[in-house]
Design a protein around this motif. Sequence first.
Motif, PDB file in Angstrom:
ATOM      1  N   GLU A   3       0.843  -1.194   0.000  1.00 20.48           N
ATOM      2  CA  GLU A   3       0.000   0.000   0.000  1.00 20.48           C
ATOM      3  C   GLU A   3       0.880   1.246   0.000  1.00 20.48           C
ATOM      4  O   GLU A   3       1.822   1.358   0.770  1.00 20.48           O
ATOM      5  N   GLU A   7      -2.368   6.013  -0.325  1.00 24.60           N
ATOM      6  CA  GLU A   7      -3.487   5.111  -0.031  1.00 24.60           C
ATOM      7  C   GLU A   7      -3.709   4.975   1.474  1.00 24.60           C
ATOM      8  O   GLU A   7      -4.854   4.981   1.945  1.00 24.60           O
ATOM      9  N   SER A   8      -2.638   4.865   2.232  1.00 25.09           N
ATOM     10  CA  SER A   8      -2.795   4.740   3.682  1.00 25.09           C
ATOM     11  C   SER A   8      -3.322   6.049   4.287  1.00 25.09           C
ATOM     12  O   SER A   8      -4.115   6.024   5.235  1.00 25.09           O
ATOM     13  N   VAL A  10      -5.309   8.213   2.753  1.00 23.94           N
ATOM     14  CA  VAL A  10      -6.725   8.277   2.379  1.00 23.94           C
ATOM     15  C   VAL A  10      -7.532   7.354   3.279  1.00 23.94           C
ATOM     16  O   VAL A  10      -8.600   7.724   3.785  1.00 23.94           O
ATOM     17  N   ARG A  11      -7.022   6.164   3.523  1.00 23.80           N
ATOM     18  CA  ARG A  11      -7.706   5.206   4.391  1.00 23.80           C
ATOM     19  C   ARG A  11      -7.863   5.779   5.811  1.00 23.80           C
ATOM     20  O   ARG A  11      -8.916   5.661   6.429  1.00 23.80           O
ATOM     21  N   ALA A  12      -6.826   6.457   6.310  1.00 22.90           N
ATOM     22  CA  ALA A  12      -6.886   7.049   7.651  1.00 22.90           C
ATOM     23  C   ALA A  12      -7.917   8.167   7.708  1.00 22.90           C
ATOM     24  O   ALA A  12      -8.672   8.290   8.674  1.00 22.90           O
ATOM     25  N   ARG A  13      -7.970   9.003   6.647  1.00 18.03           N
ATOM     26  CA  ARG A  13      -8.947  10.094   6.629  1.00 18.03           C
ATOM     27  C   ARG A  13     -10.378   9.563   6.556  1.00 18.03           C
ATOM     28  O   ARG A  13     -11.284  10.113   7.186  1.00 18.03           O
ATOM     29  N   ILE A  14     -10.571   8.493   5.807  1.00 16.16           N
ATOM     30  CA  ILE A  14     -11.907   7.886   5.718  1.00 16.16           C
ATOM     31  C   ILE A  14     -12.316   7.351   7.090  1.00 16.16           C
ATOM     32  O   ILE A  14     -13.455   7.541   7.525  1.00 16.16           O
ATOM     33  N   GLU A  15     -11.405   6.717   7.796  1.00 19.28           N
ATOM     34  CA  GLU A  15     -11.694   6.182   9.124  1.00 19.28           C
ATOM     35  C   GLU A  15     -12.005   7.317  10.104  1.00 19.28           C
ATOM     36  O   GLU A  15     -12.930   7.211  10.905  1.00 19.28           O
ATOM     37  N   GLN A  16     -11.244   8.407  10.044  1.00 19.60           N
ATOM     38  CA  GLN A  16     -11.504   9.560  10.913  1.00 19.60           C
ATOM     39  C   GLN A  16     -12.891  10.139  10.643  1.00 19.60           C
ATOM     40  O   GLN A  16     -13.616  10.489  11.577  1.00 19.60           O
ATOM     41  N   ARG A  18     -15.469   8.551   9.434  1.00 25.17           N
ATOM     42  CA  ARG A  18     -16.465   7.586   9.911  1.00 25.17           C
ATOM     43  C   ARG A  18     -16.650   7.714  11.422  1.00 25.17           C
ATOM     44  O   ARG A  18     -17.771   7.729  11.928  1.00 25.17           O
TER      45      ARG A  18
END
Length: 55
Positions: A3, A7-8, A10-16, A18
């Motif tokens: 990854e 990508e990591s 973006v994944r962290a921002r999506i989790e934040q 949520r």
Amino acid sequence: MSESHVESAVRARIEQARLKTAAKKRARQELAEARNSGLEARHTAKLRRWNKDQR
């Protein structure tokens, strides 16, 4: 394939986002519960006052 940094991130921002949405939903639900219990208490007190006056 590994990854990428982007990508990591973006994944962290999506989790934040949520978690933030879930916290807001929980706060709205707690506020609604408090409001409903307050309305019930006021209604009960009003009925008690009306019953006192009618005696």
